[in-house]
Write an enzyme that holds these catalytic residues in place. Structure first.
Site, short mmCIF file in Angstrom:
data_model
loop_
_atom_site.label_atom_id
_atom_site.label_comp_id
_atom_site.label_asym_id
_atom_site.label_seq_id
_atom_site.Cartn_x
_atom_site.Cartn_y
_atom_site.Cartn_z
N CYS A 178 -0.82 5.97 1.41
CA CYS A 178 -0.97 5.99 -0.05
C CYS A 178 -2.21 5.29 -0.58
O CYS A 178 -3.07 5.90 -1.22
CB CYS A 178 0.28 5.40 -0.70
SG CYS A 178 1.78 6.33 -0.35
N HIS A 224 -0.74 2.14 -7.22
CA HIS A 224 -0.76 1.63 -5.85
C HIS A 224 -2.17 1.25 -5.38
O HIS A 224 -2.57 1.53 -4.25
CB HIS A 224 -0.15 2.66 -4.90
CG HIS A 224 0.56 2.01 -3.73
ND1 HIS A 224 1.29 2.71 -2.80
CD2 HIS A 224 0.63 0.71 -3.34
CE1 HIS A 224 1.79 1.89 -1.90
NE2 HIS A 224 1.40 0.66 -2.21
#
Length: 455
Positions: free
Chosen positions: A50, A100
């Site tokens: 991610c 993120h």
């Protein structure tokens, strides 16, 4: 000036759409989009996890340049970001959904100076509680909660943004979904009921011993996918109804795939196709469909978006501007996309087979080295499910030598000396546990401003 709507999901592999041949998953809106889009059949997540993917998307850089080769680190401000590049050209910029990239815990507020230039802000660092999903709006200090299934609510927020903004000013809108990342069954119940797990077919590289678990996993994953397909349909319908679609570059992709029990594994980071290959549709005004087989890597996305809008590419970008390829003005001859894992962590722990690797994915072959030497070689044309490893096979000696030359060239180009995980972590001063994982539950400031990952 063209608008840009960039929609991406978390952990959706390339093969699970009607337009790519999966007839058991419901993606009618994406199938329709594919009929009007440039379809990259070999879109590759350069580092399939991610935070590294997001950092490469926003900077156009490789992971060992921007320094985020682990999850839960903070992206520095050394590069001109995607939003900054568009903002400098007079665009409004918006990010809705998962971020993120802040490295200070997954539920903390992210101040404006750490938003990489995005103005409209409806964001939480990271959550996978899709039915009780929180976020911060702009500069507010109190969290809000998305009502119901968060992807539906985030899509409604995107629609509200499109409807409320000035019509005479171009915009960049990034909509970042958390699904279909696990929990696979934290999805709309009405969609989950449409999939009978026992009837779902599996990829041939799923071991028989994993069959029942895999079918159950597929059912929830497919329900997430069906929900996100509806979201894409709502966005496209709203853009068309408002007359903005024909002045908008609309992109659909994912940050990485999911093994989903193929080869007996789950999730990402691995070098197999289920992990590294992602969907990529780019709809240009006019909606002319075309297929491009040549690989495109994550750092290529940012400069290509800028190029499609006629904007300059910042000097800090390492990726390739493929706008002319997307527009059909030139062919794409480069057949080698870099793939890497700098530090095995999380689902890719060493005790589970995790290892550092560098490799390339061409249209036909996958070639990967670990620290000990050649590790994987697949002829994906003859072996599309990657069941037979041909590394060091005398019959492919010449092919392997050519792939090794291409890989060496890409590593030299990106300044990667293929150091061990421990060496890279030490260079950057990161704090990790014995498994190489950052402790996101205890926020800290990371040494991002003095990263020395490249040598």
């Amino acid at each position: 000036m063209k608008n840009v709507v960039f929609v991406f999901s978390d952990q959706w592999r390339w093969c699970d759409h009607g337009y790519t041949g999966n007839k058991e998953v419901a993606t009618p809106h994406l199938d329709a989009l594919a009929r009007e889009s440039v379809h990259f059949t070999h879109a590759i997540a350069t580092m399939p996890v991610c935070s590294p993917w997001r950092a490469s998307f926003l900077t156009g850089q490789y992971p060992l340049t921007h320094g985020l080769f682990l999850n839960d680190l903070r992206l520095n401000h050394k590069a001109t970001s995607l939003a900054e590049a568009f903002g400098q050209a007079g665009y409004d910029t918006a990010w809705i959904g998962k971020w993120h990239l802040d490295g200070t815990g997954r539920s903390q507020r992210i101040p404006k100076e750490r938003r990489q230039g995005f103005d409209h802000w409806r964001v939480l660092e990271c959550t996978h509680n899709y039915l009780h999903s929180e976020y911060f709006a702009g500069d507010e200090t109190q969290k809000r909660t998305w009502p119901g299934y968060d992807a539906y609510a985030q899509t409604d927020e995107a629609l509200a943004y499109l409807q409320s903004r000035p019509k005479d000013k171009p915009f960049l809108l990034c909509l970042s979904f958390g699904p279909p990342h696990d929990p696979y069954r934290m999805c709309p119940e009405e969609l989950l009921k449409t999939y009978d797990a026992k009837t779902l077919s599996l990829r041939p590289n799923v071991p028989d011993a994993s069959r029942a678990d895999a079918q159950k996993t597929y059912a929830g994953y497919y329900a997430h996918i069906a929900a996100l397909d509806q979201c894409v349909g709502k966005l496209l319908a709203a853009l068309k109804a408002s007359g903005q679609l024909e002045n908008t570059v609309f992109v659909y992709t994912s940050d990485h795939g999911d093994m989903l029990h193929s080869h007996g594994m789950l999730k990402k980071q691995k070098p197999w196709d289920e992990s590294i290959r992602v969907p990529l549709l780019i709809r240009l005004p006019g909606g002319k469909a075309r297929t491009i087989e040549g690989p495109i890597g994550t750092p290529d996305l940012m400069p290509t978006l800028l190029g499609l809008c006629g904007l300059p590419v910042p000097a800090t970008v390492e990726g390739r501007n493929l706008a002319a390829v997307v527009q059909g003005k030139r062919t794409w001859d480069d057949d080698a996309a870099l793939i890497l894992c700098a530090v095995p962590f999380g689902e890719w722990l060493r005790r589970n087979g995790g290892r550092e690797y560098r490799g390339i994915r061409t249209v036909r072959y996958t070639y990967v080295r670990d620290l000990s030497g050649p590790w994987l070689l697949y002829d994906n044309r003859e072996d599309p499910y990657q069941l037979t490893n041909r590394a060091n096979d005398p019959a492919l000696k010449g092919v392997q030598a050519e792939l090794e030359k291409k890989l060496a060239a890409r590593l030299k180009e990106t300044g990667d000396d293929f150091a061990s995980a421990d060496t890279l972590i030490a260079r950057c001063g990161y704090k990790t546990d014995a498994n190489g994982t950052v402790d996101y539950a205890n926020p800290q400031r990371w040494g991002q401003e003095t990263v020395k990952a490249r040598v």
